[in-house]
Design a protein around this motif. Sequence first.
Motif, mmCIF file in Angstrom:
data_model
loop_
_atom_site.group_PDB
_atom_site.id
_atom_site.type_symbol
_atom_site.label_atom_id
_atom_site.label_comp_id
_atom_site.label_asym_id
_atom_site.label_seq_id
_atom_site.Cartn_x
_atom_site.Cartn_y
_atom_site.Cartn_z
ATOM 1 N N PHE A 1 0.045 -11.240 -1.511
ATOM 2 C CA PHE A 1 -0.574 -10.250 -0.623
ATOM 3 C C PHE A 1 0.438 -9.740 0.398
ATOM 4 C CE2 PHE A 1 -2.766 -8.719 3.088
ATOM 5 C CZ PHE A 1 -3.822 -7.988 2.571
ATOM 6 N N VAL A 2 1.161 -10.652 1.020
ATOM 7 C CA VAL A 2 2.141 -10.238 2.034
ATOM 8 C C VAL A 2 3.207 -9.336 1.418
ATOM 9 C CG1 VAL A 2 3.958 -11.044 3.591
ATOM 10 C CG2 VAL A 2 1.742 -12.228 3.528
ATOM 11 N N ASP A 3 3.722 -9.736 0.264
ATOM 12 C CA ASP A 3 4.754 -8.916 -0.394
ATOM 13 C C ASP A 3 4.226 -7.519 -0.710
ATOM 14 O OD1 ASP A 3 6.515 -11.023 -0.271
ATOM 15 O OD2 ASP A 3 6.239 -11.639 -2.373
ATOM 16 N N GLY A 4 3.003 -7.449 -1.226
ATOM 17 C CA GLY A 4 2.430 -6.154 -1.572
ATOM 18 C C GLY A 4 2.176 -5.289 -0.353
ATOM 19 N N ALA A 5 1.691 -5.912 0.716
ATOM 20 C CA ALA A 5 1.418 -5.161 1.938
ATOM 21 C C ALA A 5 2.708 -4.616 2.539
ATOM 22 C CB ALA A 5 0.698 -6.051 2.947
ATOM 23 N N VAL A 6 3.734 -5.440 2.601
ATOM 24 C CA VAL A 6 5.026 -5.004 3.151
ATOM 25 C C VAL A 6 5.590 -3.850 2.340
ATOM 26 C CG1 VAL A 6 7.426 -5.705 3.525
ATOM 27 C CG2 VAL A 6 5.537 -7.217 4.226
ATOM 28 N N ASP A 7 5.487 -3.953 1.023
ATOM 29 C CA ASP A 7 6.003 -2.888 0.162
ATOM 30 C C ASP A 7 5.293 -1.562 0.447
ATOM 31 O OD1 ASP A 7 7.570 -1.943 -2.219
ATOM 32 O OD2 ASP A 7 5.563 -1.662 -3.037
ATOM 33 N N LEU A 8 3.976 -1.597 0.603
ATOM 34 C CA LEU A 8 3.231 -0.372 0.875
ATOM 35 C C LEU A 8 3.550 0.197 2.255
ATOM 36 C CD1 LEU A 8 -0.455 -0.671 -0.433
ATOM 37 C CD2 LEU A 8 1.326 0.897 -1.156
ATOM 38 N N VAL A 9 3.633 -0.668 3.245
ATOM 39 C CA VAL A 9 3.890 -0.195 4.604
ATOM 40 C C VAL A 9 5.266 0.454 4.712
ATOM 41 C CG1 VAL A 9 4.189 -0.925 7.008
ATOM 42 C CG2 VAL A 9 2.292 -1.836 5.650
ATOM 43 N N ASN A 10 6.216 -0.071 3.983
ATOM 44 C CA ASN A 10 7.558 0.507 4.016
ATOM 45 C C ASN A 10 7.615 1.921 3.432
ATOM 46 O OD1 ASN A 10 9.409 -1.230 5.336
ATOM 47 N ND2 ASN A 10 9.307 -2.665 3.614
ATOM 48 N N LYS A 11 6.553 2.332 2.747
ATOM 49 C CA LYS A 11 6.524 3.667 2.155
ATOM 50 C C LYS A 11 5.974 4.725 3.105
ATOM 51 C CE LYS A 11 6.115 1.867 -2.559
ATOM 52 N NZ LYS A 11 5.240 1.710 -3.756
ATOM 53 N N TYR A 12 5.464 4.304 4.260
ATOM 54 C CA TYR A 12 4.967 5.284 5.218
ATOM 55 C C TYR A 12 6.105 6.170 5.723
ATOM 56 C CZ TYR A 12 0.220 3.433 5.689
ATOM 57 O OH TYR A 12 -1.081 3.069 5.447
ATOM 58 N N VAL A 13 5.738 7.396 6.077
ATOM 59 C CA VAL A 13 6.698 8.336 6.656
ATOM 60 C C VAL A 13 6.236 8.639 8.077
ATOM 61 C CG1 VAL A 13 7.737 10.631 6.494
ATOM 62 C CG2 VAL A 13 7.201 9.341 4.408
ATOM 63 N N LEU A 14 6.974 8.123 9.055
ATOM 64 C CA LEU A 14 6.653 8.330 10.469
ATOM 65 C C LEU A 14 7.325 9.605 10.951
ATOM 66 C CD1 LEU A 14 5.465 7.195 13.173
ATOM 67 C CD2 LEU A 14 7.696 6.065 13.500
ATOM 68 N N GLY A 15 6.536 10.509 11.521
ATOM 69 C CA GLY A 15 7.150 11.754 11.979
ATOM 70 C C GLY A 15 6.165 12.703 12.605
ATOM 71 N N ASN A 16 6.580 13.958 12.711
ATOM 72 C CA ASN A 16 5.773 15.010 13.311
ATOM 73 C C ASN A 16 4.488 15.188 12.499
ATOM 74 O OD1 ASN A 16 4.655 17.508 14.142
ATOM 75 N ND2 ASN A 16 6.659 18.262 14.758
ATOM 76 N N PRO A 17 3.315 15.038 13.114
ATOM 77 C CA PRO A 17 2.065 15.111 12.357
ATOM 78 C C PRO A 17 1.745 16.507 11.826
ATOM 79 C CG PRO A 17 1.603 14.996 14.695
ATOM 80 C CD PRO A 17 3.075 14.759 14.541
ATOM 81 N N LEU A 18 2.462 17.522 12.289
ATOM 82 C CA LEU A 18 2.247 18.882 11.804
ATOM 83 C C LEU A 18 2.966 19.141 10.483
ATOM 84 C CD1 LEU A 18 2.566 20.802 15.193
ATOM 85 C CD2 LEU A 18 0.458 20.369 13.904
ATOM 86 N N GLU A 19 3.790 18.175 10.057
ATOM 87 C CA GLU A 19 4.526 18.315 8.795
ATOM 88 C C GLU A 19 3.780 17.586 7.679
ATOM 89 O OE1 GLU A 19 8.421 16.822 9.603
ATOM 90 O OE2 GLU A 19 8.898 18.404 11.062
ATOM 91 N N GLU A 20 3.649 18.250 6.530
ATOM 92 C CA GLU A 20 2.862 17.713 5.421
ATOM 93 C C GLU A 20 3.400 16.386 4.892
ATOM 94 O OE1 GLU A 20 0.093 18.359 3.747
ATOM 95 O OE2 GLU A 20 -0.507 19.993 5.062
ATOM 96 N N ALA A 21 4.708 16.154 5.015
ATOM 97 C CA ALA A 21 5.297 14.923 4.485
ATOM 98 C C ALA A 21 4.937 13.699 5.314
ATOM 99 C CB ALA A 21 6.816 15.066 4.404
ATOM 100 N N THR A 22 4.525 13.891 6.555
ATOM 101 C CA THR A 22 4.238 12.783 7.464
ATOM 102 C C THR A 22 2.947 12.078 7.073
ATOM 103 O OG1 THR A 22 5.388 13.844 9.317
ATOM 104 C CG2 THR A 22 3.740 12.177 9.861
#
Length: 463
Positions: free
Chosen positions: A282-303
């Motif tokens: 579970f921990v490995d899977g959760a970490v893998d998913l969280v690392n895929k987030y894109v932190l940035g300007n919320p007005l940009e579609e990629a965020t």
Amino acid sequence: MADTDIVCISPIDGRELVRRPIMSDAAIDAAITAAREAQVAWRHVPLSERASKVSAFLDALLAMNQEVVPEIAQMMGRPVRYGGEFRGVEERARYMIRIAEKSLQNIPADDEKAGFRRMIKREPVGLVLVIAPWNYPYLTAINTIVPALMAGNAVLLKHASQTVLAGERFQMAMDRAGLPKGLFQNMHLSHDQTSRILGGGLVDHCNFTGSVGGGRSIERAAAGSFTSLGLELGGKDPAYVREDANIDHAIENLVDGAFFNSGQCCCGIERIYVHEKHYDRFVDGAVDLVNKYVLGNPLEEATTLGPMAHRRFADIVRQQNAEAMAKGAKAHIDARRFAADVGNTAYLAPQVLTGVDHSMSVMREESFGPTVGIMKVKGDEEAIRLMNDSAYGLSAAIWTSDVDAAEAIGEKLETGTVFMNRCDYLDPALAWTGVKDTGRGASLSRLAYESLTRPKSYHLRQI
């Protein structure tokens, strides 16, 4: 900032987005008088006509979605890619409109008595004050606004300063739908003015969603006024992944439940207890998913992960993470992977913590941000004990393939809602309520109509 203004600072760049002057005391009194007058006529409008008007308001509000989505991003940071809140707004509003007739119908006496007509009718309480929060500015407010109007009440809305434009959107939609003048009013109020309204008994019911401290302030302000209160306050919602859970499903759903809206969800997952059999996976899977987030300007579609609503909120989470690590917790996410997190801003990288325990504030106090602690447990008994080891009780989620086990565990949990194999959702057919420091009262479902009306008994003897 003048103390006569309400100001929204955008978390995107820290700049002032909107400023509004607070109302004068004379304007407040005039608004309350107008609302009282409008409510006298509105309560006698047939329920079918009320439904038509409230439905027209909803349609007008939904038509604004294209403008509202970027406004939300600018005000509190939620990425535009998620499309706003109006799917849930529509689901809840239409459901509450649909059940109004049944929920408000007369209640006959349990037994018949010859020569008597006996019943209980539900009458509107009168004037309802809704104090709405910024994290879901439309979803949280609609929970009370729609049933309050359907029940025959007038409504005053005080929205959070961070989402001041949401209150104005509600007013625009009400006006476009042609609701009676004064029946619904969006008000720009200071804390002192709100306290004066409550303390003076100028409203009949107040629904407040916000912090525990804010709830205590509301109770103090209303003390002695006999104004009824509905309070949805803090939360530290737990999840338990049992030995028989679908782990892939649990990982996907719980990561989303913990990090959607940058963790700024009333019923977001803030602590996870995983059976020792599945803990490492579970921990490995959760970490893998969280690392895929894109932190940035919320007005940009990629965020996929925007800033928190304010830097001070991000700082609280930073402090909790730092304290946990100082006490031996392990941080699994390298913040350097998230370039937007430069410190001293509202942008905060997500974090997954292990090696945590309940001596750490991140497992006890509300985080309301993009961080989650994960603990290993041996089974149901330990999980139940840890899930209940909290001052809060809004919702709790159980991942299992056994419905009976989920219900049995749920009966032992000190919480308002029990989920199985899902989280972070309000079913409008079920009461939304909390226990302990999370508050009191209920919104949604037919029980919402009970808090927005008062019973009136009729004992009619025929001679």
